[in-house]
Each structure stands twice: as C-alpha cells, then as structure tokens.
Write an enzyme that holds these catalytic residues in place. Structure first.
Site, PDB file in Angstrom:
ATOM      1  N   GLU A  80       0.832  -1.203   0.000  1.00  0.00           N
ATOM      2  CA  GLU A  80       0.000   0.000   0.000  1.00  0.00           C
ATOM      3  C   GLU A  80       0.868   1.255   0.000  1.00  0.00           C
ATOM      4  OE1 GLU A  80      -0.908   1.735   3.987  1.00  0.00           O
ATOM      5  OE2 GLU A  80      -2.778   0.709   3.581  1.00  0.00           O
ATOM      6  N   ASP A 140      -5.140  -2.991  -2.875  1.00  0.00           N
ATOM      7  CA  ASP A 140      -4.987  -1.542  -3.050  1.00  0.00           C
ATOM      8  C   ASP A 140      -3.562  -1.162  -3.423  1.00  0.00           C
ATOM      9  OD1 ASP A 140      -4.117  -2.262  -0.492  1.00  0.00           O
ATOM     10  OD2 ASP A 140      -4.888  -0.457   0.474  1.00  0.00           O
TER      11      ASP A 140
END
Length: 397
Positions: A80, A140
């Site tokens: 991330e 993500d």
C-alpha cells in the site's frame, strides 16, 4: 487539462508533466481559493521534501528503495505504501530532479518482492529484515503501483531502461486475473481468496479507485474494467442507501455482495470496527471524488454529495470537531476524538466537487497543512501529501 511544456531534468530527461501542473478539473469543481496557486504549490513542495527525507529508504548496496512503514508490527514496508510513494514520486517530477531514479528504485523493490501467484503483483508486507511476511497481496497496493507506472510512462516515456507502459499493462492484467471476482466483478481483498471462504464475496471499500480503473481500461482495452466500475458503484449505492442513509458512509469491509450486501461484522479481518467507517474506508471520499474531478462521473458526485453535507452538519462546519472514525449512522466512534490526517484530507478532496463547500474546503486545507510531519506516522502523512497534491490542482490522470 491545460497543456504544460516539457521540462528537462538535470540528466536531460524530458518531462511531459512536470510539477506544478495546475490541472483544470471537471467543470464546477473547486480548489482552495484563499491561498494563491503559488502558495498551494509551495506548501506541497515543502511537505514533499520533508516526507521524502523521512519515508523513502534505500537498501544499502542495492538500487532498491521502499516507503518506510513506520508502524507497529515489525514491518519495513507494505505494498500500500509502496504504491502511494510511486504515485507521489511520478507526480513530483520537476520539483524533484531525482524523481525518476527514486521511482525506478521503488519499482525494483516491488520486483524483488513478488507475490506467490505472479511476479506482477507485490507481496503485501516485508519485515524489518527485508523478508516477506508472506507472499499474498493487498489489492490496493497493486492498483496504485500499476497506476503509478502509467504516470511514469507519461512522465518519462518508455525508451529508457524500463518500459513503464509494458510493465503497467502486465500488472493491470495480473490484477484482473488474481484480484477481481469475475462472478460479481467486484474487487477481492487479496489474491489469496479461495472459493467457499468468507472473503470470496467480500470487498474492502478502499480498494475501489474508479479513476485508476478507467485508466486501466483505456490502456489495455479490456472492457471488463467497465463492469468492475459499474458493479462497485452499484454496491456502494446499496450500502449508502440501506445502511447509512443520513451520513452516506460505507464501511471498511462489505460482505454478502452476491446476495444482500451488508457491512462486515466486528473482527471480520482487522478490528472490531470492520463494519464502521474506519481506517480503510476513510480513504473512500478521496478515491471516489477523484473520479468526478478527472472524469465528471455523475455516480461519483452522487456518492460524495451526502457525505459532504453530513460532515459539515455533524461538525457544525468546524474542522476541530472532526473525529478519527464514525459509525455508519454518523456517530463518532468511542474514544476516537482526536486528529487523524487520514480522515481529514479525504473530506477535503470530496469537498472539491461543489462550489457550495468552498469555505469548508478552505478550512480543511488550513487545518490539514498546519499539522507537523513529526507528530504523525507514515499513513497519516502520506495520505496528507496525496490529498494536498489533489487539492492544490497538481494531480493528473
């Protein structure tokens, strides 16, 4: 967007989109207007300098760099953060003459830590000794990494040592293959989801980045990305309407998405607040609002409008009343009455969708930028910088 002339770096490398960009967002969208554009740019540049010095670490003896996690749990880096850092670095080229070298080093670290499923996804976390915690992924992170490569391809071209566009396409295709549920066209939390598991028909709200996915469709021609965007927007509308009609919020995690979608229960994956507007969902107003800023998607504006109205109402237009987490009913989470930049910044980005929120946006800019880097961790500071780039008009697609 306005056209900006190319700029050369110290090495003579031409930049297509040097910072600052002063992007013209969709008609009717706003930026802070109580500070000059030069003042907005200066604030971003100054905070980036501090952020880079603190968080970008290079491995001794290797051309590999990572975004320092700076958190509990003995982690060196998480995918991330690596994605965040790569997006930021590509956007800051022009301000930072060594941006391309830094970006390439960040990419090499990604390559050095591949997922078990494919070399085109990144293992989600590395321990302080540099070893992978495990070789599953966090979606993500991979979505931001792939998007950052599209920015790099535009910024620096593909004729150098790295063909950014080629690698971006490979990573985008890997995301579709390993991180999208092709039965529901919703986004999986990870590549390690097995049929029959409780995660198979679940999704993390903050993994949905519609403007990124539109770029993925554009460069690959894969129309399945349109299906993902439509399915996720429909899912978000259901959660808003049925579970947060007053505040318009979505939870960190959603389950039963193939039948009757609802918020996850406590401790579904991360914490007792998995069904609340918590440290994952706090990013959603930013991610969705960008789709309106860049593309004018009416679904994005419809999503952020009730959130903007609720947050102004519940705080009485006072940024000092913002809390670090809310129930879907719009109530402060118990014990969370403190400042968290990861919650503050995204409310600023969502406020950019309409002129009626101009004063509120100005207040958020002042509030957000007044906090000192040393008082917050990697997560808060990095989201702050990304949101400052957008609010200052220096984000581009």
């Amino acid at each position: 967007m306005i056209a900006i002339g190319a700029l050369s770096t110290a090495k003579g490398q031409s930049l297509s989109k040097p910072f600052p960009q002063h992007t013209r967002y969709f008609k009717g969208c706003i930026k802070p207007n109580h500070v000059s554009q030069a003042g907005l740019d200066k604030a971003v540049g100054a905070f980036y300098n501090q952020w880079k010095k603190r968080y970008i670490k290079t491995i001794p003896g290797k051309a590999e760099s990572y975004i320092w996690f700076e958190g509990k749990g003995g982690k060196q880096c998480v995918s991330e953060g690596q994605g965040y850092g790569m997006v930021i670095t590509a956007l800051m080229a022009g301000h930072d003459p060594s941006a391309q070298k830094t970006f390439d080093n960040l990419l090499r670290y990604c390559r050095a830590h591949p997922a078990a499923s494919t070399k085109y996804l990144m293992a989600w976390a590395q321990k302080t000794n540099g070893k992978d915690l495990d070789r599953s992924t966090a979606t993500d992170g991979d979505v931001d990494i792939a998007f950052s490569l599209l920015l790099a391809a535009k910024q620096w071209g593909n004729a150098g040592d790295i063909n950014y566009l080629h690698e971006a396409k490979a990573r985008i295709n890997a995301i579709m293959q390993h991180q999208v549920n092709l039965k529901t066209f919703t986004i999986w939390i990870s590549d390690a989801i097995e049929p029959g598991s409780k995660y198979y028909y679940a999704t993390r709200s903050s993994d949905f980045m519609p403007s990124h996915l539109k770029a993925f469709k554009q460069v690959t021609g894969d129309v399945r990305w349109q299906k993902v965007i439509a399915a996720q927007y429909k899912l978000f509308a259901v959660l808003q309407n049925q579970h947060s009609p007053d505040a318009g919020l979505v939870p960190d995690f959603m389950i039963n998405i193939n039948n009757k979608p609802k918020p996850a229960g406590p401790d579904f994956l991360e914490s007792k607040n998995d069904g609340d507007y918590n440290y994952n969902a706090c990013r959603v107003p930013w991610r969705i609002a960008v789709d309106y800023l860049m593309y004018g998607d009416a679904r994005a504006k419809k999503f952020v409008t009730p959130i903007n109205s609720w947050i102004r109402r519940t705080t009485n237009n006072d940024t000092y009343n913002l809390s670090a987490g809310y129930s879907l009913g719009g109530n402060d989470l118990k014990g969370r009455y403190f400042e968290a930049l990861s919650f503050i910044g995204p409310f600023g980005v969502s406020a950019m969708a309409e002129g009626k929120d101009q004063v509120w946006l100005n207040h958020i800019w002042d509030y957000l930028t007044a906090f000192k880097l040393q008082d917050y961790d990697y997560y808060d500071n990095t989201i702050k910088l990304l949101n400052m780039l957008i609010m200052s008009g220096n984000y581009w697609q």
